[in-house]
Enzyme design. Structure first.
Site, PDB file in Angstrom:
ATOM      1  N   CYS A  10      -9.188 -25.448  61.021  1.00  0.00           N
ATOM      2  CA  CYS A  10      -8.529 -26.775  60.753  1.00  0.00           C
ATOM      3  C   CYS A  10      -7.316 -26.336  59.769  1.00  0.00           C
ATOM      4  O   CYS A  10      -6.858 -25.269  59.549  1.00  0.00           O
ATOM      5  CB  CYS A  10      -9.479 -27.698  60.200  1.00  0.00           C
ATOM      6  SG  CYS A  10     -10.321 -27.508  58.698  1.00  0.00           S
ATOM      7  N   ASN A  13      -9.285 -26.421  55.779  1.00  0.00           N
ATOM      8  CA  ASN A  13     -10.711 -25.541  55.449  1.00  0.00           C
ATOM      9  C   ASN A  13     -11.482 -26.319  54.650  1.00  0.00           C
ATOM     10  O   ASN A  13     -12.293 -25.639  53.818  1.00  0.00           O
ATOM     11  CB  ASN A  13     -10.448 -24.366  55.290  1.00  0.00           C
ATOM     12  CG  ASN A  13     -11.471 -23.434  55.468  1.00  0.00           C
ATOM     13  OD1 ASN A  13     -11.862 -22.349  54.692  1.00  0.00           O
ATOM     14  ND2 ASN A  13     -12.412 -23.842  56.381  1.00  0.00           N
ATOM     15  N   CYS A  15     -12.681 -29.760  55.520  1.00  0.00           N
ATOM     16  CA  CYS A  15     -13.470 -30.935  56.282  1.00  0.00           C
ATOM     17  C   CYS A  15     -14.000 -30.542  57.492  1.00  0.00           C
ATOM     18  O   CYS A  15     -15.192 -29.909  57.725  1.00  0.00           O
ATOM     19  CB  CYS A  15     -12.532 -31.948  56.475  1.00  0.00           C
ATOM     20  SG  CYS A  15     -11.953 -32.839  54.779  1.00  0.00           S
ATOM     21  N   ARG A  16     -13.244 -30.365  58.549  1.00  0.00           N
ATOM     22  CA  ARG A  16     -13.594 -30.166  59.933  1.00  0.00           C
ATOM     23  C   ARG A  16     -14.204 -28.774  60.029  1.00  0.00           C
ATOM     24  O   ARG A  16     -15.290 -28.689  60.650  1.00  0.00           O
ATOM     25  CB  ARG A  16     -12.536 -30.337  60.841  1.00  0.00           C
ATOM     26  CG  ARG A  16     -12.187 -32.011  61.011  1.00  0.00           C
ATOM     27  CD  ARG A  16     -10.744 -32.233  61.759  1.00  0.00           C
ATOM     28  NE  ARG A  16      -9.707 -31.722  60.812  1.00  0.00           N
ATOM     29  CZ  ARG A  16      -8.590 -31.491  61.394  1.00  0.00           C
ATOM     30  NH1 ARG A  16      -8.192 -31.977  62.236  1.00  0.00           N
ATOM     31  NH2 ARG A  16      -7.725 -30.935  60.528  1.00  0.00           N
ATOM     32  N   SER A  17     -13.394 -27.682  59.828  1.00  0.00           N
ATOM     33  CA  SER A  17     -13.973 -26.378  60.083  1.00  0.00           C
ATOM     34  C   SER A  17     -15.113 -25.771  59.350  1.00  0.00           C
ATOM     35  O   SER A  17     -15.902 -25.178  59.647  1.00  0.00           O
ATOM     36  CB  SER A  17     -12.760 -25.204  60.149  1.00  0.00           C
ATOM     37  OG  SER A  17     -12.185 -25.280  58.784  1.00  0.00           O
ATOM     38  N   ASP A 127      -8.472 -35.664  62.027  1.00  0.00           N
ATOM     39  CA  ASP A 127      -8.481 -35.147  60.483  1.00  0.00           C
ATOM     40  C   ASP A 127      -8.940 -36.430  59.800  1.00  0.00           C
ATOM     41  O   ASP A 127      -8.438 -37.582  59.764  1.00  0.00           O
ATOM     42  CB  ASP A 127      -7.140 -34.831  60.379  1.00  0.00           C
ATOM     43  CG  ASP A 127      -6.844 -34.383  58.868  1.00  0.00           C
ATOM     44  OD1 ASP A 127      -7.893 -34.645  58.189  1.00  0.00           O
ATOM     45  OD2 ASP A 127      -5.941 -34.019  58.414  1.00  0.00           O
TER      46      ASP A 127
HETATM   47  P1  4NP Z   1      -9.382 -30.535  57.259  1.00  0.00           P
HETATM   48  O1  4NP Z   1      -8.978 -31.847  56.594  1.00  0.00           O
HETATM   49  O2  4NP Z   1      -8.177 -29.903  57.993  1.00  0.00           O
HETATM   50  O3  4NP Z   1     -10.462 -31.129  58.200  1.00  0.00           O
HETATM   51  O4  4NP Z   1     -10.044 -29.577  56.114  1.00  0.00           O
HETATM   52  C1  4NP Z   1      -7.801 -31.936  55.799  1.00  0.00           C
HETATM   53  C2  4NP Z   1      -7.880 -31.641  54.366  1.00  0.00           C
HETATM   54  C3  4NP Z   1      -6.945 -31.510  53.401  1.00  0.00           C
HETATM   55  C4  4NP Z   1      -5.694 -32.130  53.967  1.00  0.00           C
HETATM   56  C5  4NP Z   1      -5.432 -32.388  55.225  1.00  0.00           C
HETATM   57  C6  4NP Z   1      -6.584 -32.284  56.124  1.00  0.00           C
HETATM   58  N1  4NP Z   1      -4.754 -32.072  53.009  1.00  0.00           N
HETATM   59  O5  4NP Z   1      -3.420 -32.528  53.177  1.00  0.00           O
HETATM   60  O6  4NP Z   1      -4.651 -31.528  51.767  1.00  0.00           O
END
Ligand code: 4NP
Length: 158
Positions: A10, A13, A15-17, A127
């Site tokens: 993702c 790294n 939340c989703r992955s 996201d």
């Molecule tokens: P992820 O979510 O891609 O599912 O881990 C996010 C975590 C952090 C950010 C964006 C999406 N960020 O912009 O910091």
């Protein structure tokens, strides 16, 4: 038979992955197939390297019996694209970033998670980072369903 190496990707790294990694690990463990898979996750971005998963993702995962608290974020590298057999992107932005990182000879390894499912009307796992708890509930519903179908697909191939 060598283990099938699968990498979930993702943006951050956190939340989703990592949640997808935890859910996929649980499905593999329940089927006693640990010897058949090597499982990891990473982000296309570098902002959260070394950080544990977002507290909301940890909470949502624990509610489904998945403890992801010991995971730490890392950034995907070109070497990952060579090493892993299957690289699973959560959204179209991740997919594009991975295609730019990998030589064309590895593009066939890169897939969108929701392409393994017939759920929802989007090809992307949204996201949840900037939203509320509802986004994490939706995320985990999608990930549980999709990881189950992804595993069935990979087992069906062997
Ligand atoms: P992820 O979510 O891609 O599912 O881990 C996010 C975590 C952090 C950010 C964006 C999406 N960020 O912009 O910091």
């Amino acid at each position: 038979m060598p283990a099938h190496r699968i990498l979930f990707i993702c943006l951050g790294n956190i939340c989703r992955s990592p949640t997808a990694e935890g859910i996929f690990r649980k499905l593999v463990r329940e089927r006693e197939l640990e010897h058949r898979f090597e499982i990891d996750s990473a982000g296309t971005g570098d902002w959260h390297i070394g950080c544990p998963p977002d507290a909301r993702a940890q909470h949502a995962s624990l509610q489904r019996g998945v403890d992801i608290s010991s995971m730490r974020a890392r950034q995907v590298s070109a070497a990952d694209l060579a090493r892993f057999d299957t690289v699973i992107a959560m959204d179209l932005n991740n997919l594009q970033q991975l295609r730019e990182l990998a030589p064309r000879s590895h593009h066939h390894k890169i897939r969108l998670l929701l392409d393994y499912t017939d759920i929802g009307d989007s090809r992307e796992v949204p996201d949840p980072y900037y939203g509320g708890n509802h986004g994490f509930d939706l995320m985990i519903d999608l990930l549980e369903d999709a990881c189950d179908q992804l595993l069935a697909n990979l087992l069906g191939r062997s």
